[in-house]
Design a protein around this motif. Structure first.
Motif, PDB file in Angstrom:
ATOM      1  N   GLY A 199      88.073  -7.625 120.834  1.00 18.46           N
ATOM      2  CA  GLY A 199      89.145  -6.747 121.318  1.00 18.46           C
ATOM      3  C   GLY A 199      89.663  -7.190 122.662  1.00 18.46           C
ATOM      4  N   GLU A 200      89.216  -6.486 123.739  1.00 14.83           N
ATOM      5  CA  GLU A 200      89.710  -6.802 125.092  1.00 14.83           C
ATOM      6  C   GLU A 200      89.367  -8.218 125.474  1.00 14.83           C
ATOM      7  OE1 GLU A 200      88.136  -3.945 127.692  1.00 14.83           O
ATOM      8  OE2 GLU A 200      89.294  -2.277 126.865  1.00 14.83           O
ATOM      9  N   GLU A 201      88.213  -8.667 125.030  1.00 12.09           N
ATOM     10  CA  GLU A 201      87.842 -10.049 125.346  1.00 12.09           C
ATOM     11  C   GLU A 201      88.819 -11.032 124.704  1.00 12.09           C
ATOM     12  OE1 GLU A 201      85.593 -12.932 127.166  1.00 12.09           O
ATOM     13  OE2 GLU A 201      85.509 -10.762 127.372  1.00 12.09           O
ATOM     14  N   PHE A 202      89.315 -10.695 123.618  1.00  9.42           N
ATOM     15  CA  PHE A 202      90.297 -11.554 122.949  1.00  9.42           C
ATOM     16  C   PHE A 202      91.613 -11.589 123.716  1.00  9.42           C
ATOM     17  CE2 PHE A 202      93.724 -12.104 119.875  1.00  9.42           C
ATOM     18  CZ  PHE A 202      93.396 -13.343 119.384  1.00  9.42           C
TER      19      PHE A 202
ATOM     20  N   MET B  26      93.841 -27.637 125.135  1.00  8.22           N
ATOM     21  CA  MET B  26      94.507 -26.617 124.340  1.00  8.22           C
ATOM     22  C   MET B  26      93.894 -26.536 122.942  1.00  8.22           C
ATOM     23  SD  MET B  26      98.548 -26.237 123.512  1.00  8.22           S
ATOM     24  CE  MET B  26      98.551 -27.722 122.534  1.00  8.22           C
ATOM     25  N   GLU B  27      93.533 -27.690 122.402  1.00  2.00           N
ATOM     26  CA  GLU B  27      92.910 -27.689 121.076  1.00  2.00           C
ATOM     27  C   GLU B  27      91.555 -26.980 121.105  1.00  2.00           C
ATOM     28  OE1 GLU B  27      91.691 -30.912 117.559  1.00  2.00           O
ATOM     29  OE2 GLU B  27      92.542 -31.594 119.485  1.00  2.00           O
ATOM     30  N   LYS B  28      90.766 -27.229 122.191  1.00  2.00           N
ATOM     31  CA  LYS B  28      89.475 -26.555 122.330  1.00  2.00           C
ATOM     32  C   LYS B  28      89.667 -25.048 122.461  1.00  2.00           C
ATOM     33  CE  LYS B  28      87.077 -30.463 124.477  1.00  2.00           C
ATOM     34  NZ  LYS B  28      86.385 -30.951 125.706  1.00  2.00           N
ATOM     35  N   SER B  29      90.702 -24.701 123.245  1.00  2.00           N
ATOM     36  CA  SER B  29      90.951 -23.269 123.440  1.00  2.00           C
ATOM     37  C   SER B  29      91.343 -22.604 122.128  1.00  2.00           C
ATOM     38  CB  SER B  29      92.059 -23.082 124.482  1.00  2.00           C
ATOM     39  OG  SER B  29      91.667 -23.615 125.717  1.00  2.00           O
ATOM     40  N   GLN B  30      92.129 -23.304 121.318  1.00  2.00           N
ATOM     41  CA  GLN B  30      92.499 -22.740 120.027  1.00  2.00           C
ATOM     42  C   GLN B  30      91.288 -22.533 119.132  1.00  2.00           C
ATOM     43  OE1 GLN B  30      95.450 -25.404 118.481  1.00  2.00           O
ATOM     44  NE2 GLN B  30      97.149 -24.488 119.690  1.00  2.00           N
ATOM     45  N   GLN B  31      90.354 -23.498 119.231  1.00  2.00           N
ATOM     46  CA  GLN B  31      89.133 -23.336 118.433  1.00  2.00           C
ATOM     47  C   GLN B  31      88.320 -22.131 118.900  1.00  2.00           C
ATOM     48  OE1 GLN B  31      87.061 -27.062 118.705  1.00  2.00           O
ATOM     49  NE2 GLN B  31      88.565 -28.188 117.404  1.00  2.00           N
TER      50      GLN B  31
ATOM     51  N   TYR C 169      94.899 -18.810 127.233  1.00  2.00           N
ATOM     52  CA  TYR C 169      95.535 -19.786 126.343  1.00  2.00           C
ATOM     53  C   TYR C 169      97.030 -19.938 126.656  1.00  2.00           C
ATOM     54  CZ  TYR C 169      97.614 -21.668 122.124  1.00  2.00           C
ATOM     55  OH  TYR C 169      98.359 -22.415 121.246  1.00  2.00           O
ATOM     56  N   THR C 170      97.656 -18.783 126.961  1.00  2.00           N
ATOM     57  CA  THR C 170      99.095 -18.831 127.286  1.00  2.00           C
ATOM     58  C   THR C 170      99.330 -19.619 128.550  1.00  2.00           C
ATOM     59  OG1 THR C 170      99.373 -16.688 126.225  1.00  2.00           O
ATOM     60  CG2 THR C 170     101.117 -17.413 127.703  1.00  2.00           C
ATOM     61  N   GLN C 171      98.480 -19.414 129.544  1.00  2.00           N
ATOM     62  CA  GLN C 171      98.649 -20.160 130.795  1.00  2.00           C
ATOM     63  C   GLN C 171      98.467 -21.654 130.567  1.00  2.00           C
ATOM     64  OE1 GLN C 171      95.833 -18.363 133.463  1.00  2.00           O
ATOM     65  NE2 GLN C 171      97.040 -16.460 133.708  1.00  2.00           N
ATOM     66  N   LEU C 172      97.443 -22.003 129.750  1.00  2.00           N
ATOM     67  CA  LEU C 172      97.223 -23.425 129.484  1.00  2.00           C
ATOM     68  C   LEU C 172      98.413 -24.038 128.729  1.00  2.00           C
ATOM     69  CD1 LEU C 172      93.454 -23.337 128.420  1.00  2.00           C
ATOM     70  CD2 LEU C 172      94.411 -24.283 130.524  1.00  2.00           C
ATOM     71  N   LYS C 173      98.967 -23.296 127.796  1.00  2.00           N
ATOM     72  CA  LYS C 173     100.109 -23.808 127.032  1.00  2.00           C
ATOM     73  C   LYS C 173     101.333 -24.003 127.913  1.00  2.00           C
ATOM     74  CE  LYS C 173     102.755 -22.837 122.866  1.00  2.00           C
ATOM     75  NZ  LYS C 173     102.988 -21.901 121.744  1.00  2.00           N
ATOM     76  N   GLN C 174     101.588 -23.065 128.832  1.00  2.00           N
ATOM     77  CA  GLN C 174     102.721 -23.227 129.755  1.00  2.00           C
ATOM     78  C   GLN C 174     102.543 -24.439 130.652  1.00  2.00           C
ATOM     79  OE1 GLN C 174     103.116 -19.506 131.798  1.00  2.00           O
ATOM     80  NE2 GLN C 174     104.095 -18.453 130.028  1.00  2.00           N
ATOM     81  N   ALA C 175     101.279 -24.645 131.103  1.00  2.00           N
ATOM     82  CA  ALA C 175     101.024 -25.806 131.956  1.00  2.00           C
ATOM     83  C   ALA C 175     101.275 -27.096 131.193  1.00  2.00           C
ATOM     84  CB  ALA C 175      99.579 -25.736 132.485  1.00  2.00           C
TER      85      ALA C 175
END
Length: 363
Positions: free
Chosen positions: A331-334, A317-322, A341-347
């Motif tokens: 834009g769309e890529e974001f 999650m920390e890597k994903s935040q970075q 990121y949301t899926q990883l946080k829920q997991a």
């Protein structure tokens, strides 16, 4: 009252206390009262010289003694005639009781009939004379001469009169023996001579016993006066003791009340801590009975694995935040990166919740 220079000696104080207790019983004075009022004490001593033991003046006491002497003399005279009258009446009553007895002789019948006739005529004559003295009409129109005609013959009267003292003496002897047996039941089986000897001394014995009773009553009266004084003293001492107890309660109990409250608070605090420790011990006992050592070891391994997985997820999650911070401007890529990121946080949250539940189960 001022005390002045007058004071009572020790012997005078004792005499005065005896005067107050015997001759002047209403003057219930203590030794302290007499000492505080010496002139009043002197007055009481002076009065005691003009009074007898009963509290009367000497003149009145002398007159009273003379009056009682005359009363006793008249009483003795009246009792003699009254006793003789009752003994004669009892002779007649006994005669009528024995009328059914065939052993009565003609002389006995003649004696009692003559005695009864003489008594009746004498009594009627007395009543008739009393009515004439009050100037009342004669009773039934009778005169004394009419009654005198009913008198028994003079020969029978003289014969009855000569025999009467013997009969009265015999009746009095029976009464004396009855009184003796009542006073001393053991005398019932004695001979007549011995009974007569005891009756001769019975009057002295009764007088002695009467004197003993009077002495006992006098002692009882003195004891009652002494008891009243002691009761009054006891009441005063008891009131002083109650006052002392009240003062002790007010001075000492209130001082120690705060200390007692502090000790009670400490006791309750320690008792509460002991109850909490006891509850914790019961909880641990239940857990130890529920989970064996093997189960605890397995749960520890599971917890370690879950904690490792949580750490890995947190690193991811920390890597994903970075990465998100790098591509934040896209834009769309974001948006795609945000969803990932949301899926990883829920997991990560799901695994953290599972770990918390596991820790609760282990406790």
């Amino acid at each position: 009252m001022a005390s002045g220079d007058f004071c009572l000696p020790g012997e005078g104080m004792e005499v005065l206390q005896q005067v107050c207790s015997k001759q002047l019983p209403p003057c219930n004075l203590s030794e302290e009262d007499l000492l505080q009022n010496p002139y009043f004490s002197k007055l009481l001593l002076g009065l005691s010289q003009h009074m007898d033991e009963s509290g009367l003046s000497l003149t009145l006491a002398k007159e009273q003694a003379q009056a009682w002497k005359e009363v006793r003399l008249h009483k003795t005279t009246w009792l003699r005639s009254e006793i003789l009258q009752r003994v004669i009446q009892e002779l007649l009553v006994d005669y009528y009781v024995k009328t059914q007895d065939t052993n009565l002789t003609s002389e006995d019948k003649k004696f009692h009939e003559t005695l009864e006739q003489r008594l009746l005529v004498t009594e009627l004559t007395r009543l008739l004379g009393a009515s004439q003295e009050r100037e009342m009409p004669p009773l039934l129109g009778l005169e004394k001469t009419d009654l005198l005609e009913l008198m028994p013959p003079s020969e029978d009267f003289m014969w009855m009169r000569s025999r009467l003292p013997l009969e009265v003496e015999e009746q009095l002897k029976k009464k004396c023996f009855t009184l003796l047996c009542y006073h001393d039941p053991n005398s019932d089986s004695d001979s007549e001579t011995l009974k007569a000897a005891k009756v001769w001394k019975l009057a002295e014995v009764l007088v002695s016993e009467k004197q003993q009773c009077q002495d006992a009553k006098s002692q009882q009266k003195e004891q009652m006066v002494l008891l009243e004084k002691k009761s009054a003293t006891y009441s005063q001492v008891l009131l002083r003791c109650l006052a002392l107890l009240q003062r002790l309660l007010q001075e000492h109990r209130l001082k120690t009340q705060s200390e007692l409250d502090r000790i009670n608070a400490q006791y309750l605090e320690i008792k509460c801590s002991a109850m909490i420790l006891k509850l914790r011990m019961e909880e641990l006992k239940i857990l130890s009975d529920t989970y064996t050592a093997e189960k605890v070891e397995v749960h520890r391994l599971i917890r370690d694995r879950l904690e490792g997985a949580i750490r890995l997820q947190e690193q991811d999650m920390e890597k994903s935040q970075q990465v998100l911070s790098t591509y934040e401007v896209l834009g769309e890529e974001f948006d795609r990166l945000v969803k990932e990121y949301t899926q990883l946080k829920q997991a990560a949250e799901n695994k953290r919740w599972a770990l918390q539940e596991f820790n609760k189960a282990c406790r």
